[in-house]
Design an enzyme around this catalytic site. Structure first.
Site, PDB file in Angstrom:
ATOM      1  N   ASP A  52       0.633  -1.002  -0.051  1.00 58.81           N
ATOM      2  CA  ASP A  52       0.011   0.196  -0.419  1.00 58.81           C
ATOM      3  C   ASP A  52       0.277   0.875  -0.366  1.00 58.81           C
ATOM      4  O   ASP A  52      -0.101   2.491  -0.225  1.00 58.81           O
ATOM      5  CB  ASP A  52      -0.929   0.066   1.177  1.00 58.81           C
ATOM      6  CG  ASP A  52      -0.420  -0.097   2.411  1.00 58.81           C
ATOM      7  OD1 ASP A  52       1.018   0.044   2.397  1.00 58.81           O
ATOM      8  OD2 ASP A  52      -1.051  -0.021   3.527  1.00 58.81           O
ATOM      9  N   SER A  53       2.004   0.920   0.133  1.00 59.54           N
ATOM     10  CA  SER A  53       3.020   2.772  -0.347  1.00 59.54           C
ATOM     11  C   SER A  53       3.494   2.732  -1.140  1.00 59.54           C
ATOM     12  O   SER A  53       3.360   4.185  -2.306  1.00 59.54           O
ATOM     13  CB  SER A  53       4.434   1.773   0.271  1.00 59.54           C
ATOM     14  OG  SER A  53       5.167   0.759  -0.908  1.00 59.54           O
ATOM     15  N   ASP A  91      -1.021  -5.583  -0.082  1.00 62.15           N
ATOM     16  CA  ASP A  91      -1.598  -5.691   0.700  1.00 62.15           C
ATOM     17  C   ASP A  91      -2.851  -5.308   0.558  1.00 62.15           C
ATOM     18  O   ASP A  91      -3.223  -4.920   0.369  1.00 62.15           O
ATOM     19  CB  ASP A  91      -0.720  -4.112   1.033  1.00 62.15           C
ATOM     20  CG  ASP A  91       0.607  -4.207   1.943  1.00 62.15           C
ATOM     21  OD1 ASP A  91       0.737  -5.574   2.926  1.00 62.15           O
ATOM     22  OD2 ASP A  91       1.087  -3.406   1.968  1.00 62.15           O
ATOM     23  N   LYS A 121      -1.081  -9.189   2.849  1.00 64.51           N
ATOM     24  CA  LYS A 121      -0.593  -9.333   3.897  1.00 64.51           C
ATOM     25  C   LYS A 121      -1.572  -8.274   4.485  1.00 64.51           C
ATOM     26  O   LYS A 121      -2.260  -7.101   4.180  1.00 64.51           O
ATOM     27  CB  LYS A 121       1.199  -8.179   3.702  1.00 64.51           C
ATOM     28  CG  LYS A 121       1.318  -7.691   5.157  1.00 64.51           C
ATOM     29  CD  LYS A 121       2.690  -7.345   4.869  1.00 64.51           C
ATOM     30  CE  LYS A 121       2.961  -6.166   4.353  1.00 64.51           C
ATOM     31  NZ  LYS A 121       2.396  -4.869   4.816  1.00 64.51           N
ATOM     32  N   GLU A 123      -1.989  -5.211   8.100  1.00 62.24           N
ATOM     33  CA  GLU A 123      -0.865  -4.683   9.892  1.00 62.24           C
ATOM     34  C   GLU A 123      -1.442  -5.027  11.101  1.00 62.24           C
ATOM     35  O   GLU A 123      -2.818  -5.137  11.155  1.00 62.24           O
ATOM     36  CB  GLU A 123      -0.984  -2.871   9.327  1.00 62.24           C
ATOM     37  CG  GLU A 123       0.344  -3.805   8.317  1.00 62.24           C
ATOM     38  CD  GLU A 123       0.241  -1.476   8.203  1.00 62.24           C
ATOM     39  OE1 GLU A 123      -0.293  -0.483   8.765  1.00 62.24           O
ATOM     40  OE2 GLU A 123       0.471  -1.037   6.880  1.00 62.24           O
ATOM     41  N   GLU A 190       9.211  -4.073  11.129  1.00 61.50           N
ATOM     42  CA  GLU A 190       9.078  -3.032  10.341  1.00 61.50           C
ATOM     43  C   GLU A 190       9.834  -2.534  11.232  1.00 61.50           C
ATOM     44  O   GLU A 190       9.063  -2.035  12.434  1.00 61.50           O
ATOM     45  CB  GLU A 190       8.091  -2.461   9.819  1.00 61.50           C
ATOM     46  CG  GLU A 190       8.663  -1.047   8.879  1.00 61.50           C
ATOM     47  CD  GLU A 190       7.347  -0.536   8.145  1.00 61.50           C
ATOM     48  OE1 GLU A 190       6.939  -0.734   7.183  1.00 61.50           O
ATOM     49  OE2 GLU A 190       7.945   1.137   7.327  1.00 61.50           O
TER      50      GLU A 190
HETATM   51  O1  KIV Z   1       3.411  -1.144   1.441  1.00 63.58           O
HETATM   52  C1  KIV Z   1       5.329  -1.734   1.651  1.00 63.58           C
HETATM   53  O2  KIV Z   1       6.025  -1.113   1.206  1.00 63.58           O
HETATM   54  C2  KIV Z   1       5.232  -2.210   2.979  1.00 63.58           C
HETATM   55  C3  KIV Z   1       6.468  -2.761   3.128  1.00 63.58           C
HETATM   56  C4  KIV Z   1       6.798  -0.991   3.670  1.00 63.58           C
HETATM   57  C5  KIV Z   1       7.265  -3.543   3.913  1.00 63.58           C
HETATM   58  O3  KIV Z   1       4.538  -2.824   3.371  1.00 63.58           O
END
Ligand code: KIV
Length: 272
Positions: A52-53, A91, A121, A123, A190
């Site tokens: 989600d980055s 994510d 994934k 959080e 992280e």
């Molecule tokens: O969204 C992302 O890029 C991440 C990484 C920083 C692990 O969750």
């Protein structure tokens, strides 16, 4: 029928566990589009995270919070189309899984069905346990994410190192064990102290992938655009840059502009 694609040995959750057990480090990078995913898959990356980055890197938002499930699915579809070997994890975006396990399952199923990715994934630890269990009950591989969890940035107030104090470190250890117990195939840690990562790795059998979590993790993940030097202004201590692509691309575009303006491009061999 055998195709070129089907002869490539794909990375699976079982393979990732085997890598950890054999002491071979796992490589993971983010990707959000077809072209980049194709390059890093061909280079031999083990795991690709459609993170989600993308909210920061692709859309220019300040945080990961605004990106939507539809947008994550669009990025995931583009990545999956390019990949022959890597294990692709997507994510679950902010608001698509917290506090409502049925919604979490619906979100995960949309990602799996509409993108063809291999796992999701999300959080958090104990607070998202019910969501994780319900997603796992549908046969969807789930990866956890502890430590600095960017979807909670407004709770933390800063992107600084997490779990330096004993209480938070103990909670993280407990959460990592819980995530393993309920069936997560791996965990991202992280921005936590390297010593704490070592404790997690020693206690938990599933692969631990670190970002700013030190040398003891079973594997490492970075945001591809950081590694390539496209995001120039982001310079945390944990980041190793392998290229300076921002200036490289800028220089190429400046030369192109000069060539167009001067009439040098196209020349006689570059036309019909
Ligand atoms: O969204 C992302 O890029 C991440 C990484 C920083 C692990 O969750």
């Amino acid at each position: 029928m055998s195709t070129a694609k089907s002869t490539i040995k794909k990375v699976t959750t079982q393979k990732l566990l085997e890598l950890k057990e054999a002491g071979e480090k796992i490589s993971m990078l983010t990707a959000y589009d077809y072209s980049m995913a194709k390059i890093i898959d061909e280079a031999g990356i083990d795991m690709i995270l459609v993170g989600d980055s993308a909210s920061n890197v692709m859309a220019g938002h300040e945080t990961t919070l605004p990106i939507t499930l539809d947008q994550m699915i669009y990025h995931a579809q583009s990545v999956v189309r390019a990949v022959n070997r890597a294990f692709v994890v997507v994510d679950l975006p902010f608001g698509s899984y917290q506090g409502d396990s049925k919604k979490a399952l619906r979100s995960a199923i949309r990602i799996m069905k509409e993108s063809g990715a291999h796992g999701v994934k999300l959080e958090g630890g104990a607070e998202v346990k019910e969501s994780i269990k319900r997603i796992l009950s549908a046969g969807v591989p789930v990866m956890g994410h502890l430590g600095l969890t960017p979807q909670s940035i407004y709770k933390f107030g800063t992107y600084t190192v997490r779990a330096k104090e004993e209480e938070e470190a103990n909670r993280l250890l407990h959460d990592a064990q819980l995530l393993e117990e309920i069936g997560c195939f791996g965990i991202v840690l992280e921005k936590i102290p390297a010593k704490l990562t070592k404790k997690v790795v020693d206690r938990v059998k599933v692969p631990i992938i670190g970002i700013g979590a030190g040398e003891h993790a079973d594997g490492q993940v970075l945001v591809l655009h950081d590694l390539l030097g496209i995001t120039k202004e982001f310079n945390p201590r944990f980041l190793r840059r392998y290229m300076d692509l921002f200036d490289g691309i800028k220089g190429a575009v400046e030369r192109y502009i000069t060539d167009v303006k001067s009439g040098d491009f196209p020349n006689e061999f570059e036309q019909y």
